[in-house]
Design an enzyme around this catalytic site. Structure first.
Site, PDB file in Angstrom:
ATOM      1  N   ASP A 181     -34.099 -35.137  53.881  1.00  0.00           N
ATOM      2  CA  ASP A 181     -35.078 -34.086  53.226  1.00  0.00           C
ATOM      3  C   ASP A 181     -34.225 -33.000  52.349  1.00  0.00           C
ATOM      4  OD1 ASP A 181     -34.364 -31.768  55.174  1.00  0.00           O
ATOM      5  OD2 ASP A 181     -34.883 -33.429  56.439  1.00  0.00           O
ATOM      6  N   GLU A 199     -10.766 -60.443  45.603  1.00  0.00           N
ATOM      7  CA  GLU A 199     -11.866 -59.695  46.048  1.00  0.00           C
ATOM      8  C   GLU A 199     -11.299 -58.350  45.911  1.00  0.00           C
ATOM      9  OE1 GLU A 199     -14.583 -62.123  49.478  1.00  0.00           O
ATOM     10  OE2 GLU A 199     -12.402 -61.548  49.785  1.00  0.00           O
TER      11      GLU A 199
END
Ligand code: GLA
Length: 734
Positions: free
Chosen positions: A534, A614
């Protein structure tokens, strides 16, 4: 000047909107208008009183006018019990037990700059950027005075509202509801857009028609919650991303809230937003005041996209504070999904080592480093490092991590209290619990009573010690249960209704004091992921872990929903392992990276187990993110398609329009598919752009086109033959 007061007519103007109220002949403060900018006209002729049965008339209007009723007038401050039968914003009980309020206008004042609220988050701005309006209202019979506060940021079309209620009488008063905003629309067919969810699946968009009756979303969980976000939109029926009138309401508050609408007997719509009244009452002794948290409102006449960008900008520039407001946020690695509780110092340093070799900035040590915590069933509250498990002190671990060129961050759950903890054994009365009842457990834990200052001070001292000892630059501040059995051993009987709000004030106080001690500390909010996502929390924590769900495809919906009210720079997002730990889904590394780049970006997997190829991919992703960081963090954000489409596409555009990035993820793969077109927005129409793909062609330009051509013609996206593939397209001014 954005605010003007002329004989009781008060008009607020922002770049694109007007908000207006007027005190009438009975000193009732009528809300006359909120919408696209007008020329300063008095809009009160729009309000047409009519005689309506069962809508009564105040004594002062005299025997013969049956048209004037508080039940049908649009009011700037709605209150319960004296003629307004709709949902109302202010309820109180006087010393005799009467519940009737009716306020009249007493005066108004314009002040330079933006007001602040003691102990609460609030939009901030300097005197050149904002003005404050204070409106004084009173109910003399009840002995209650109210100051309505309006903060106006004209540039961003933001108007904030909060309220100070004062007991101006001689006897105590009990507040039962004190909403931050009450807003009336005399006409209009609206849709209500809210964001619901659950743990690990937050902020899904719901859009429904506002029909006659009351509708609400809210939380009584002690926090704003995963379940309903304290952000909502009222949109005229045909409003879409680029067209239509819509109004957004964002609560700068991390506790229990209620957002309500009512379409009434005369087709007018009222909106109320504030602290949830079910769990609230507040004693006001003579002279006492109560300050509500703040609601940030914005209005757009150009659709939902513009409305979101108003909030993004306001949150980025006027809510998020401190040095991290404008700083590039660190690309982090977090060990949670790599190890969960199963680690030692050696393993952590291996992860840090590989992370450093990939160019990351920050190593975050998640749960399990303190007390005897090897599972989620103990030790919350015992905030001392487990040196046996770490194989070293926190200080030594911090030093070793910094030696690798990384900053050191740590997970804490300051509000949590394990039943199996020394702290609970020492201070059972520090737990939130109703006497004589067995407290509900959730994740085996209780909640520390942060409404108490002694508890706040204890937790603050522990946090300060940990940050010092570990040389900590970043904290992940978590909370992992809803709060039930709300009762504080510290509060008298008549003040138990104050617990929930005092708890939130306590959390804010600890955060504020921690930041005062370490102004450079970056705090990432977290509440089992996005349970306290929020605008209030963003005042203290510039970023918030968006969700415990790290699946790239689910994240598209979570981040899409979140984007309506909150900026990209606030959304914690990480690349995690496949198969994904929450959904079992396999998605390409590139797609996980592109999705996480629509947030703060980081990794949460065991990179020590990855191949050199990777790791090289991670290196190039980190390099690319560094290049794009400024654009993503500070640029304007456009939703070009939605997760319900075959491909979710979003766009970041630099504020000067010189550069834009289209990101897209495919999730509705079909054979022999049509071409998917999206229209970029926000470009400079007559500028020439070089359009390039960040993919296989190594970023070489694909073609050149003007901004107008791109925005009107669009960009063709070809469906790949691999599910969950993704793309990045850059558009740079040539
Ligand atoms: C919460 C957080 C996770 C992780 C765990 C640790 O669920 O959201 O990211 O930190 O707690 O227990």
């Amino acid at each position: 000047m954005p605010i003007s007061i002329r004989n009781g007519l008060i008009t607020i103007e922002t770049a694109g909107t007007t908000y207006q109220m007027k005190a009438d002949s009975l000193s009732t403060l009528i809300h006359t208008y909120y919408g696209p900018k007008i020329d300063g006209a008095d809009m009160s002729p729009l309000i047409v009183p009519r005689d309506r049965g069962f809508s009564g008339n105040p004594a002062e209007v005299g025997m013969f006018d049956k048209t004037y009723s508080l039940d049908t007038l649009p009011l700037e401050l709605s209150s319960f019990g004296d003629g307004d039968y709709r949902i109302t914003g202010l309820h109180a009980e006087d010393a005799e037990g009467a519940r009737a309020l009716r306020f009249t206008f007493k005066g108004a004042k314009i002040l330079p700059g933006k007001y602040s609220l003691p102990g609460l988050p609030a939009v901030y701005a300097d005197e050149t950027e904002a003005e404050t309006l204070e409106v004084y209202m009173a109910d003399e019979a009840a002995g209650i005075g109210v100051t309505l506060l309006y903060g106006v940021l004209p540039e961003t079309d933001i108007i904030t509202r909060a309220m100070i209620v004062k007991n101006e009488g001689k006897a105590p008063v009990r507040l039962l509801k004190a909403a931050s905003v009450s807003l009336d629309y005399v006409y209009g067919d609206f849709d209500l857009i809210t964001f619901h969810g659950r743990h690990a699946m937050e902020r899904n968009l719901t859009r429904r028609e506002v029909v006659h009756g009351m509708e609400s979303v809210g939380s009584v969980r002690g926090m704003s919650s995963h379940h309903y976000n304290p952000f909502a939109i009222l949109a005229e029926k045909d409003t879409d991303e680029m067209h239509g009138r819509c109004f957004g309401f964002s609560f700068l508050y991390s506790g229990e809230f209620l957002f309500e609408t009512e379409k009434d007997q005369v087709d007018a719509t009222r909106v109320i937003m504030g602290i949830h009244p079910d769990d609230f009452s507040w004693e006001l002794q003579p002279g006492d005041t109560f300050t509500t948290p703040e609601v940030m409102m914005s209005m757009s006449g150009e659709g939902l996209g513009k409305l979101s960008r108003n909030f993004h900008r306001a949150i980025r520039e006027h809510v998020i504070r401190g040095p991290w407001r404008d700083r590039r946020r660190p690309v982090l690695i977090n060990n949670w999904e790599a190890t969960y509780f199963d680690f030692d110092g050696k393993k952590l340093l291996e992860i840090a080592d590989t992370a450093a070799s990939c160019g990351l900035d920050l190593f975050v040590l998640d749960d399990g480093w303190f007390g005897k915590r090897n599972l989620d069933d103990s030790s919350l509250g015992d905030w001392a490092p487990n040196e046996e498990k770490l194989g070293m002190s926190l200080k030594a671990l911090g030093e070793a991590i910094r030696e690798k060129g990384l900053m050191f961050g740590i997970w804490v759950e300051p509000e949590g209290l394990s039943v199996n903890s020394d702290l609970y054994r020492q201070h059972p009365d520090w737990a939130v619990a109703v006497p004589g009842r067995n407290p509900e457990l959730s994740r085996h834990q209780l909640i520390l009573d942060l409404s108490r200052q002694d508890v706040q001070d204890h937790i603050l001292a522990r946090l300060i010690a940990i940050v010092r000892e570990g040389g900590i630059s970043y904290i992940k501040w978590d909370l992992n249960r809803s709060i039930s059995g709300k009762y504080s051993a510290h509060l008298p009987k008549e003040r138990q209704g104050e617990f929930s709000h005092r708890y939130v004030l306590g959390v804010y106080r600890v955060l504020e004091m921690l930041l005062a001690e370490f102004p450079d500390l970056l705090i990432e909010g977290c509440c089992g992921g996005g349970g306290r996502f929020d605008a209030g929390m963003l005042y203290y924590t510039p970023q918030i872990w968006c969700s415990d769900n790290t699946d790239a495809v689910n994240r598209l919906s979570i981040q899409y929903g979140t984007s309506f009210g909150y900026p990209t720079s606030a959304m914690g997002a990480h690349v995690s392992a496949v198969p994904n730990h929450q959904t079992g889904r396999n998605t390409p590394m590139k797609t996980r990276a592109i999705t996480a780049m629509a947030g703060t970006f980081g990794y949460e997997l065991d990179i020590t187990k990855m191949s050199e190829a990777e790791l090289d991919e991670i290196r190039s992703e980190v390099g690319l993110f560094r290049e794009l960081n400024e654009l993503i963090r500070t640029g304007d954000y456009y939703r070009l398609s939605a997760p319900k489409d075959v491909c979710t596409v979003w766009e970041n555009v630099s504020r000067d329009g010189a550069e834009a990035l289209l990101s897209g993820v495919w999730h509705g793969i079909e054979a022999n598919s049509p071409v998917f077109y999206v229209r970029p927005q926000g470009l400079v129409p007559d500028a020439l752009y070089e359009v390039s793909s960040c993919d296989a062609d190594g970023g070489r330009p694909m073609y050149r086109m003007s901004g107008a051509a791109l925005m009107n013609g669009g960009v063709a996206c070809l469906m790949p033959d691999r599910e969950y593939d993704s793309f990045l397209i850059r558009m740079k001014r040539a």
